[in-house]
Design an enzyme around this catalytic site. Structure first.
Site, PDB file in Angstrom:
ATOM      1  N   LYS A   1      -7.778   0.882  -4.042  1.00 14.25           N
ATOM      2  CA  LYS A   1      -7.826  -0.421  -4.704  1.00 14.25           C
ATOM      3  C   LYS A   1      -6.942  -1.450  -4.014  1.00 14.25           C
ATOM      4  O   LYS A   1      -7.335  -2.609  -3.835  1.00 14.25           O
ATOM      5  CB  LYS A   1      -7.432  -0.288  -6.185  1.00 14.25           C
TER       6      LYS A   1
ATOM      7  N   ARG B   1       6.965  11.855   4.290  1.00 15.88           N
ATOM      8  CA  ARG B   1       6.690  11.716   5.715  1.00 15.88           C
ATOM      9  C   ARG B   1       7.717  12.508   6.518  1.00 15.88           C
ATOM     10  O   ARG B   1       8.774  12.879   6.038  1.00 15.88           O
ATOM     11  CB  ARG B   1       6.664  10.240   6.126  1.00 15.88           C
TER      12      ARG B   1
ATOM     13  N   GLY C   1      -8.186 -14.332  -0.548  1.00 18.70           N
ATOM     14  CA  GLY C   1      -8.589 -15.449  -1.401  1.00 18.70           C
ATOM     15  C   GLY C   1      -7.453 -16.439  -1.572  1.00 18.70           C
ATOM     16  O   GLY C   1      -7.649 -17.662  -1.533  1.00 18.70           O
TER      17      GLY C   1
ATOM     18  N   TYR D   1      -7.054   6.369   2.450  1.00 23.39           N
ATOM     19  CA  TYR D   1      -6.185   5.417   3.161  1.00 23.39           C
ATOM     20  C   TYR D   1      -6.906   4.851   4.375  1.00 23.39           C
ATOM     21  O   TYR D   1      -6.960   3.637   4.574  1.00 23.39           O
ATOM     22  CB  TYR D   1      -4.907   6.133   3.588  1.00 23.39           C
TER      23      TYR D   1
ATOM     24  N   ALA E   1      -1.586  -5.751   7.219  1.00 27.16           N
ATOM     25  CA  ALA E   1      -1.091  -4.515   7.824  1.00 27.16           C
ATOM     26  C   ALA E   1      -2.200  -3.483   7.878  1.00 27.16           C
ATOM     27  O   ALA E   1      -2.614  -2.947   6.854  1.00 27.16           O
ATOM     28  CB  ALA E   1       0.090  -3.984   7.010  1.00 27.16           C
TER      29      ALA E   1
ATOM     30  N   SER F   1       0.857  -1.199   0.000  1.00 23.72           N
ATOM     31  CA  SER F   1       0.000   0.000   0.000  1.00 23.72           C
ATOM     32  C   SER F   1       0.887   1.241   0.000  1.00 23.72           C
ATOM     33  O   SER F   1       1.935   1.237   0.649  1.00 23.72           O
ATOM     34  CB  SER F   1      -0.879   0.058   1.258  1.00 23.72           C
TER      35      SER F   1
END
Ligand code: UDP
Length: 312
Positions: free
Chosen positions: A92, A187, A103, A146, A115, A76
Site C-alpha cells: 500500500k 537486516r 498527486g 516490496y 526512493a 516504506s
C-alpha cells in the site's frame, strides 16, 4: 526559504535526510506513521522552528498547507523481515502512498524524488547491475510485495512525469548502513552488530557466499542531495560498488567488536535471497559527479559507536 516534505522522516534514511536539509537551510516537514520509523531519530529536530512533524499515514489523503518546493518520498518498510510481517502495508505505501505523494507534487508544482531500490533487479542475472537491466523478480515470492511495490513506484512516477509533466527523480538505493538503523530490524548489519556485542552467534544465512555492497549513509545522502538538484529524470543507482560476501562481512564485524564469545552460526538461506548485488554507478559518477567516499572499515567503526550505545 525552500520547503521540503520528507515522507518516512523518522526512519533511518528519512532522519538523516531531515538533518541534511535542515543543515542546507531548508524548512523540513517530516511525515511518518511510525510503523517502522522511530521518533527518537528526529527528536533533536523538534525544538527547531525550521522543522515540523506531521504524524500521518501517507496511504490516506495527504494535505499540506501552503507552498511546497520539494518532496522526498522515503516512507516504506525496508527490511525483508518487516515486509514479511507487513506485506499489505508494504504494497500500500509503495502504491497508494506513492500515488498520493505524486498527486501532492502535482498540486504544489513541487519537484519529487522517490526512493526505489536495488530490489527492482531481484536475484540479478547481470552483474554488476546497471540501470538498463530490467531485473529478475519473483512477483509471488516473499520479497515480491516490496519488489513489485517499488517497480510500481517507478512506473507511476514515470507516468506522472510524461503525462502530467511532474518534475520527478528516481533513485535506486543499494544496501546502506549507519547509525539509527533499528537494532531489531532484521537486516544483516544490525543483526550482526547486536549479536557480536552480546557475544552470541552471528546468524549467517546459507553458506555466507552471497554478496552485498554496503554504502555508508552519509555517502548515500550526498547522492540523494545531488540527484534532487540535478535535472535527470530516469532512474539512477546510488550505492557503494565495494562488494563482499556475507561471511566476510560477519568476520569483519566480529574482528571490530572483539567479543571472544561471538562466533559464526549458520542458518538456512531465506527463499529468493539474491545471490549477488553490486551497483554499476557509472551514471551517478557521470551525471552527479558522485561516488562514495567512506570505506567500509571507517563506516563500520562509526556505526559501531552508535550500536554500542543502543544494544543492551
Ligand atoms: N543475512 C544473514 N543473516 C542475518 C540477516 C541477513 O546472513 O541475520 C543475509 C541475507 O540472507 C542477505 C544479506 O545478509 O543475503 C543481506 O540481508 P538484508 O536483510 O540486510 O538485506 P537484503 O540485501 O537481502 O535486502
Amino acid at each position: 526559504m525552500k520547503k521540503i516534505l520528507i515522507s518516512g522522516a523518522a526512519g533511518f534514511l528519512g532522519s538523516h535526510l531531515s538533518d541534511r536539509f535542515i543543515k542546507e537551510g531548508y524548512h523540513v516537514i517530516g511525515m511518518d506513521n511510525l510503523l517502522t520509523g522511530n521518533i527518537q531519530n528526529i527528536e533533536h529536530l523538534f525544538p527547531l522552528k525550521e522543522f515540523e512533524y506531521y504524524h500521518h499515514d501517507i496511504t490516506k489523503f495527504v494535505h499540506v498547507p501552503g507552498k511546497l518546493d520539494y518532496i522526498l518520498h522515503f516512507a516504506s518498510p525496508a527490511s525483508p523481515i518487516d515486509y514479511l510481517k507487513m506485506p499489505i502495508q508494504t504494497l500500500k505505501v509503495g502504491a497508494l502512498g506513492t500515488h498520493n505523494m505524486l498527486g501532492l507534487a502535482r498540486e504544489k508544482n513541487a519537484r519529487i524524488l522517490v526512493a526505489s531500490t536495488s530490489e527492482v533487479y531481484g536475484d540479478p542475472l547481470e552483474h554488476p547491475q546497471s540501470e538498463e537491466y530490467w531485473g529478475n523478480v519473483n512477483p509471488v515470492g516473499p520479497r515480491g510485495v516490496y519488489d513489485e511495490a517499488k517497480r510500481f513506484l517507478e512506473a507511476i512516477t514515470m507516468a506522472y512525469h510524461t503525462f502530467h509533466k511532474v518534475d520527478t527523480r528516481i533513485i535506486r538505493i543499494f544496501n546502506t548502513y549507519g547509525p539509527r538503523m533499528r537494532v531489531e530490524d532484521g537486516r544483516v548489519l544490525p543483526a550482526f552488530f547486536s549479536q557480536a556485542i552480546r557475544g552470541e552467534g552471528l546468524t549467517v544465512f546459507g553458506d555466507g557466499s552471497q554478496t552485498r555492497s554496503f554504502c555508508y549513509v552519509d555517502d548515500l545522502v550526498e547522492g540523494i542531495y545531488r540527484l534532487l538538484l540535478s535535472d535527470y529524470n530516469k532512474p539512477v543507482n546510488v550505492g557503494n560498488p565495494d562488494e563482499c560476501t556475507i561471511l566476510q562481512f560477519a568476520q569483519e564485524i566480529i574482528d571490530l567488536v572483539g567479543n571472544p564469545n561471538a562466533y559464526i552460526d549458520y542458518r538456512p538461506l531465506p527463499e529468493d535471497d539474491p545471490k549477488v548485488r553490486q551497483p554499476d554507478i557509472t551514471k551517478a559518477r557521470n551525471i552527479l559527479g558522485w561516488e562514495p567516499k567512506v570505506p567500509r572499515a571507517e563506516g563500520l567503526l562509526r556505526t559501531y559507536e552508535y550500536f554500542k550505545t543502543v544494544v543492551i
